[in-house]
Design a protein around this motif. Structure first.
Motif, PDB file in Angstrom:
ATOM      1  N   LYS A  40      -3.383  -2.529  13.141  1.00  0.00           N
ATOM      2  CA  LYS A  40      -2.914  -2.434  14.522  1.00  0.00           C
ATOM      3  C   LYS A  40      -2.044  -3.634  14.890  1.00  0.00           C
ATOM      4  N   GLN A  41      -2.141  -4.721  14.090  1.00  0.00           N
ATOM      5  CA  GLN A  41      -1.433  -5.960  14.403  1.00  0.00           C
ATOM      6  C   GLN A  41      -0.243  -6.225  13.492  1.00  0.00           C
ATOM      7  N   THR A  42       0.085  -5.275  12.634  1.00  0.00           N
ATOM      8  CA  THR A  42       1.184  -5.492  11.697  1.00  0.00           C
ATOM      9  C   THR A  42       1.941  -4.185  11.487  1.00  0.00           C
ATOM     10  N   SER A  43       3.218  -4.300  11.133  1.00  0.00           N
ATOM     11  CA  SER A  43       4.017  -3.103  10.885  1.00  0.00           C
ATOM     12  C   SER A  43       3.706  -2.488   9.526  1.00  0.00           C
ATOM     13  N   ALA A  44       2.909  -3.194   8.722  1.00  0.00           N
ATOM     14  CA  ALA A  44       2.481  -2.621   7.436  1.00  0.00           C
ATOM     15  C   ALA A  44       1.618  -1.393   7.687  1.00  0.00           C
ATOM     16  N   ASN A  45       1.703  -0.441   6.782  1.00  0.00           N
ATOM     17  CA  ASN A  45       0.880   0.766   6.879  1.00  0.00           C
ATOM     18  C   ASN A  45      -0.008   0.878   5.648  1.00  0.00           C
ATOM     19  N   PRO A  46      -1.242   1.327   5.832  1.00  0.00           N
ATOM     20  CA  PRO A  46      -2.128   1.453   4.666  1.00  0.00           C
ATOM     21  C   PRO A  46      -1.576   2.469   3.681  1.00  0.00           C
ATOM     22  N   PRO A  47      -1.598   2.159   2.394  1.00  0.00           N
ATOM     23  CA  PRO A  47      -1.067   3.102   1.398  1.00  0.00           C
ATOM     24  C   PRO A  47      -1.882   4.391   1.366  1.00  0.00           C
ATOM     25  N   LYS A  48      -1.200   5.494   1.055  1.00  0.00           N
ATOM     26  CA  LYS A  48      -1.869   6.794   1.017  1.00  0.00           C
ATOM     27  C   LYS A  48      -1.748   7.421  -0.362  1.00  0.00           C
ATOM     28  N   SER A  49      -2.753   8.200  -0.670  1.00  0.00           N
ATOM     29  CA  SER A  49      -2.730   9.008  -1.887  1.00  0.00           C
ATOM     30  C   SER A  49      -3.045  10.454  -1.480  1.00  0.00           C
ATOM     31  N   TYR A  50      -2.785  11.369  -2.377  1.00  0.00           N
ATOM     32  CA  TYR A  50      -3.005  12.787  -2.068  1.00  0.00           C
ATOM     33  C   TYR A  50      -3.973  13.408  -3.066  1.00  0.00           C
ATOM     34  N   ILE A  51      -4.763  14.324  -2.555  1.00  0.00           N
ATOM     35  CA  ILE A  51      -5.666  15.067  -3.430  1.00  0.00           C
ATOM     36  C   ILE A  51      -4.835  15.804  -4.476  1.00  0.00           C
ATOM     37  N   ARG A  52      -5.330  15.833  -5.708  1.00  0.00           N
ATOM     38  CA  ARG A  52      -4.577  16.411  -6.822  1.00  0.00           C
ATOM     39  C   ARG A  52      -4.075  17.828  -6.492  1.00  0.00           C
ATOM     40  N   GLY A  53      -2.786  18.016  -6.724  1.00  0.00           N
ATOM     41  CA  GLY A  53      -2.184  19.318  -6.460  1.00  0.00           C
ATOM     42  C   GLY A  53      -1.688  19.493  -5.037  1.00  0.00           C
ATOM     43  N   LYS A  54      -1.905  18.501  -4.190  1.00  0.00           N
ATOM     44  CA  LYS A  54      -1.511  18.606  -2.777  1.00  0.00           C
ATOM     45  C   LYS A  54      -0.539  17.489  -2.388  1.00  0.00           C
ATOM     46  N   LEU A  55       0.273  17.040  -3.346  1.00  0.00           N
ATOM     47  CA  LEU A  55       1.193  15.938  -3.086  1.00  0.00           C
ATOM     48  C   LEU A  55       2.143  16.260  -1.937  1.00  0.00           C
ATOM     49  N   GLY A  56       2.206  15.366  -0.951  1.00  0.00           N
ATOM     50  CA  GLY A  56       3.102  15.531   0.180  1.00  0.00           C
ATOM     51  C   GLY A  56       2.527  16.304   1.350  1.00  0.00           C
ATOM     52  N   VAL A  57       1.356  16.900   1.171  1.00  0.00           N
ATOM     53  CA  VAL A  57       0.724  17.651   2.262  1.00  0.00           C
ATOM     54  C   VAL A  57      -0.166  16.692   3.054  1.00  0.00           C
ATOM     55  N   GLU A  58       0.257  16.366   4.277  1.00  0.00           N
ATOM     56  CA  GLU A  58      -0.366  15.289   5.033  1.00  0.00           C
ATOM     57  C   GLU A  58      -1.865  15.480   5.283  1.00  0.00           C
ATOM     58  N   GLU A  59      -2.286  16.739   5.500  1.00  0.00           N
ATOM     59  CA  GLU A  59      -3.720  16.934   5.789  1.00  0.00           C
ATOM     60  C   GLU A  59      -4.602  16.651   4.578  1.00  0.00           C
ATOM     61  N   PHE A  60      -3.983  16.518   3.394  1.00  0.00           N
ATOM     62  CA  PHE A  60      -4.738  16.177   2.191  1.00  0.00           C
ATOM     63  C   PHE A  60      -4.485  14.732   1.763  1.00  0.00           C
ATOM     64  N   ALA A  61      -3.906  13.946   2.672  1.00  0.00           N
ATOM     65  CA  ALA A  61      -3.647  12.533   2.378  1.00  0.00           C
ATOM     66  C   ALA A  61      -4.882  11.691   2.710  1.00  0.00           C
ATOM     67  N   VAL A  62      -5.157  10.709   1.857  1.00  0.00           N
ATOM     68  CA  VAL A  62      -6.268   9.783   2.091  1.00  0.00           C
ATOM     69  C   VAL A  62      -5.762   8.356   1.910  1.00  0.00           C
ATOM     70  N   THR A  63      -6.339   7.439   2.656  1.00  0.00           N
ATOM     71  CA  THR A  63      -5.978   6.029   2.500  1.00  0.00           C
ATOM     72  C   THR A  63      -6.538   5.515   1.183  1.00  0.00           C
ATOM     73  N   TYR A  64      -5.689   4.863   0.395  1.00  0.00           N
ATOM     74  CA  TYR A  64      -6.133   4.320  -0.894  1.00  0.00           C
ATOM     75  C   TYR A  64      -5.591   2.918  -1.087  1.00  0.00           C
ATOM     76  N   PRO A  65      -6.472   1.961  -1.384  1.00  0.00           N
ATOM     77  CA  PRO A  65      -7.937   2.068  -1.358  1.00  0.00           C
ATOM     78  C   PRO A  65      -8.437   2.250   0.075  1.00  0.00           C
ATOM     79  N   PRO A  66      -9.735   2.563   0.263  1.00  0.00           N
ATOM     80  CA  PRO A  66     -10.232   2.863   1.609  1.00  0.00           C
ATOM     81  C   PRO A  66      -9.968   1.779   2.649  1.00  0.00           C
TER      82      PRO A  66
END
Length: 522
Positions: A332-358
């Protein structure tokens, strides 16, 4: 502050405390007082306030409010969007976004090259082995030869050096250090006079722990009195008082309690349960970043004579830390964004995106050194964990993210170059003439907050002042003072390698006298 802003601030504080353990304690105490049949209804409000004071809950509430005020962002225009609120300069936001993408690309490339998944569930036998070896993780010797740090400090410095404001007039100097320095971002940093005012309690005529408690000075004159006062401050349990005391440093015996008060860390039953939950996540699932943590610890802390004994402790902190989603709040205090990964086979589909690492933090080379000095203060890994987490979300994250914040690494670099040109123009010019940029030498000190470069006690004395003044600017001041202290030898060097050799060993330096001389003797 006008009435409207004050009302909004009170509402934000109330929202912050809502549902916390402190709120439940306050309600319970108020109910206890209100159930007293001797208190009349017209005296109920005063009775509850007096009850909160006598029970110590009022001071806890004051500490909670003070912590919120210390960590909240500066107010922004109500019409500003969320990205602008986190970082007002568009070119800085773009640079951070590009850097985020570069880190994720590096991580994904490593993942593909090694054929290692970002995360996998451990087998039952492996889980049992890790559970039994949790306090002896350093004894295991996994093959990490193929793993490499996602990035090193020098890679990050290249990005910072490349920062330029496209709206700046090319005919004007980008900043005070633009003539000789390599930082071109036109940001404002404090002057020497402003720093002297800010750190006035570190003046040469003020007694300091780290200077006036040496063996040459009788203990009765300073050390014993400071120890007595420290006990009173700890017993009083009020954050601003602890901050004021620590501005002159604190002894090893009281440092742990004083830092807990300043950081607002309380480790109760709930915190123990949360740590155990994070620990179980680390045991059940293997993350790629775990290997990066192992590799970093082996390359840094394990190879350091001062910190190798804490290898097991560091694993017990950083493995749970990588799973802690509460760390995400610092975004909330920086313009950096947490990196995201996608569930296998769902690359680019936002609802299957997860923050990685948590926790959203990918460790870099030297990351483990943020933990190492704290191991000298806290022997309980759970308390150590919460102290480190609070220090990271308050201070350390600013040392490896790109922002225009006065405490951010960009401004610290600019402050270093500006102060060095102001204090030592002859030295700066000489180093530049032999193809040596001072910041390229000092950057590794700044990004690690000097951990691993100074003697461990000197690191803690330095970090005392970071907490007490709620500022990282003292890192740049110390870096300049080291160049000043080694000036005679540096003026003789004729190459970059020779300059680095002069500044290679800092373990004999006493940081407080150096800072005093740098700020108050010229």
């Amino acid at each position: 502050m006008d009435t409207e802003r004050l009302s909004l601030l009170i509402a934000d504080i109330f929202k912050e405390l809502k549902g916390s353990a402190l709120e439940l304690e306050l309600i319970k105490q108020a109910q206890t007082v209100s159930s007293n049949p001797l208190i009349r209804s017209i005296e109920l409000k005063r009775g509850i306030i007096e009850g909160l004071k006598s029970s110590g809950h009022e001071r806890q509430l004051r500490n909670a409010v003070y912590k919120y005020l210390q960590t909240q962002q500066k107010p922004v225009h109500p019409n500003a969007d969320s990205e602008h609120a986190k970082e007002p300069l568009a070119y800085i936001r773009k640079a951070q976004s590009n850097w985020d993408k570069r880190i994720v690309k590096s991580l994904n490339s490593m993942c593909t090259e090694l054929g290692v998944p970002l995360a996998r569930k451990r087998g039952e036998k492996e889980q049992k082995d890790i559970f039994h070896k949790w306090t002896e993780m350093g004894a295991s010797d996994p093959d990490l030869s193929q793993f490499r740090p996602v990035y090193a400090p020098k890679d990050f410095l290249e990005v910072i050096v490349g920062l330029t404001n496209p709206n700046a007039n090319c005919g004007e100097a980008a900043g005070p250090s633009a003539m000789w320095g390599i930082i071109q971002a036109p940001l404002r940093v404090k002057t020497v006079h402003e720093l002297r005012v800010q750190y006035s309690e570190m003046a040469i005529n003020q007694c300091q722990t780290g200077v006036d408690d040496t063996q040459d000075i009788p203990q009765d004159l300073f050390e014993n009195e400071r120890a007595k006062l420290a006990k009173k401050v700890v017993a009083y349990n009020h954050c601003p008082v602890a901050e004021e005391f620590v501005r002159k440093g604190c002894t090893m015996g009281q440092r742990g309690d004083l830092w807990k008060q300043i950081l607002g860390v309380q480790v109760e039953h709930t915190e123990h349960l949360h740590y155990e939950q994070l620990k179980s996540h680390a045991i059940q699932h293997d993350l790629l970043v775990d290997s990066l943590i192992y590799k970093d610890v082996k390359l840094t802390a394990t190879n350091d004579d001062q910190y190798f004994v804490f290898e097991d402790y560091i694993y017990q902190i950083l493995l749970p830390f990588s799973r802690d989603t509460k760390v995400l709040e610092h975004f909330k205090q920086t313009s950096a964004n947490p990196p995201k990964s996608y569930i296998r086979g769902k690359l680019g589909v936002e609802e299957f995106a997860v923050t990685y690492p948590p926790n959203g933090v990918i460790p870099f080379h030297g990351f483990a050194m943020y933990v190492a000095p704290l191991c000298y203060i806290y022997d309980d890994p759970i308390v150590l964990y919460y102290i480190f987490r609070e220090m990271y979300v308050r201070y350390f994250f600013r040392l490896h993210s790109i922002s225009s914040h006065p405490q951010g690494i960009v401004c610290l670099c600019l402050l270093f170059e500006t102060l060095l040109q102001t204090h030592e123009p002859q030295l700066f010019y000489h180093l530049k003439s032999v193809q040596t940029q001072p910041l390229k030498v000092a950057f590794k000190w700044l990004i690690r907050a000097f951990s691993g470069y100074l003697d461990s006690e000197q690191v803690l004395l330095l970090w005392d002042r970071i907490l007490a003044y709620n500022s990282l600017e003292i890192l740049a001041v110390l870096a300049v003072s080291i160049f000043s202290f080694r000036k005679t030898n540096l003026m003789q060097v004729q190459s970059c390698g020779a300059a680095e050799a002069v500044l290679q060993d800092l373990t004999t330096l006493q940081v407080i006298p150096l800072i005093q001389l740098s700020l108050f003797s010229k």
